[in-house]
Design a protein around this motif. Structure first.
Motif, short mmCIF file in Angstrom:
data_model
loop_
_atom_site.label_atom_id
_atom_site.label_comp_id
_atom_site.label_asym_id
_atom_site.label_seq_id
_atom_site.Cartn_x
_atom_site.Cartn_y
_atom_site.Cartn_z
N UNK A 41 0.71 -1.26 0.00
CA UNK A 41 -0.04 0.13 0.12
C UNK A 41 0.80 1.19 -0.15
N UNK A 42 1.87 1.31 0.80
CA UNK A 42 2.85 2.38 0.91
C UNK A 42 3.52 2.61 -0.49
N UNK A 43 3.74 1.65 -1.24
CA UNK A 43 4.49 1.65 -2.56
C UNK A 43 3.49 2.18 -3.51
N UNK A 44 2.37 1.90 -3.38
CA UNK A 44 1.28 2.37 -4.29
C UNK A 44 0.99 3.70 -4.11
N UNK A 45 0.64 4.30 -2.85
CA UNK A 45 0.44 5.49 -2.53
C UNK A 45 1.69 6.50 -2.80
N UNK A 46 2.85 6.26 -2.54
CA UNK A 46 4.10 6.83 -2.96
C UNK A 46 3.96 7.08 -4.38
N UNK A 47 3.69 6.07 -5.38
CA UNK A 47 3.61 6.12 -6.66
C UNK A 47 2.55 7.15 -7.34
N UNK A 48 1.47 6.91 -6.34
CA UNK A 48 0.32 7.72 -6.92
C UNK A 48 0.71 9.34 -6.56
N UNK A 49 1.39 9.58 -5.50
CA UNK A 49 1.73 11.19 -5.31
C UNK A 49 3.18 11.43 -5.90
N UNK A 50 3.76 10.71 -6.49
CA UNK A 50 4.96 11.13 -6.94
C UNK A 50 4.93 12.05 -8.25
N UNK A 51 3.89 12.03 -8.98
CA UNK A 51 3.91 12.90 -10.19
C UNK A 51 3.68 14.46 -9.63
N UNK A 52 3.45 14.41 -8.43
CA UNK A 52 3.01 15.89 -7.61
C UNK A 52 4.35 16.21 -7.01
N UNK A 53 5.47 15.58 -7.13
CA UNK A 53 6.54 16.02 -6.33
C UNK A 53 6.75 15.47 -4.84
N UNK A 54 5.92 14.62 -4.58
CA UNK A 54 5.74 14.23 -3.23
C UNK A 54 6.00 12.89 -2.84
N UNK A 55 6.13 12.53 -1.58
CA UNK A 55 6.11 11.00 -1.07
C UNK A 55 4.81 11.16 -0.47
N UNK A 56 4.37 10.02 0.05
CA UNK A 56 3.29 9.94 0.83
C UNK A 56 3.57 10.54 2.37
#
Length: 165
Positions: A41-56
């Motif tokens: 889940x953390x990997x997927x969440x990090x991938x989701x917010x990465x395009x916005x220059x973020x980590x979860x």
């Protein structure tokens, strides 16, 4: 990165092997599953917010600031509310400030404290990232809303027993 699925469930196999030497097989299976799901889940969440220059983790800071009455909080409060050590908050805040998503200022009543405040850019990025996270059902799309509520209830009991709140 796409992973190749294993032809067997390694957690079930681990539980079989565990049972040969130890007790508490259901709890061993549960904790191993919980830790693996956390990673997924953390990997997927990090991938989701990465395009916005973020980590979860950075996303969580922005969400917390957006929930505050003034849009700002002292760094100590951020750590307290996110339940992380204060030394973990500083690099998160530094990266968010470098990206122009928050401002850091001296606390008006406590000269030793630093306030983190959302910028307009931070609010825009937060909204876009939140849209992505919500659309992906917080990486829990494989379970229903009822199952999500049930899971939250089960995990709440563990948190309560541990003195989390």
């Amino acid at each position: 990165m796409t992973r190749a699925a294993l032809p067997f469930d390694p957690i079930d196999r681990g539980a079989e092997l565990w049972a040969n030497s130890y007790d508490e097989v259901p709890r061993m299976r549960a904790i191993t599953s919980l830790m693996r799901v956390h990673q997924l889940v953390l990997t997927e969440l990090d991938d989701l917010v990465k395009p916005f220059g973020l980590t979860f983790a950075r996303y969580e800071v922005l969400v917390l600031l957006s929930f505050s009455r003034t849009g700002s909080l002292p760094l100590g409060k951020i750590g307290e509310r996110l339940q992380v050590h204060a030394t973990s908050v500083t690099p998160l805040v530094q990266r968010l400030a470098a990206a122009g998503l928050i401002d850091r200022t001296r606390h008006p009543d406590d000269g030793r404290a630093v306030l983190a405040s959302l910028t307009e850019k931070g609010r825009r990025v937060l909204q876009e990232a939140t849209d992505a996270v919500v659309s992906a059902k917080f990486a829990l799309g494989a379970i229903s809303e009822n199952q999500s509520d049930e899971l939250s209830s089960i995990l709440r009991n563990i948190r309560l027993a541990a003195g989390d709140f």
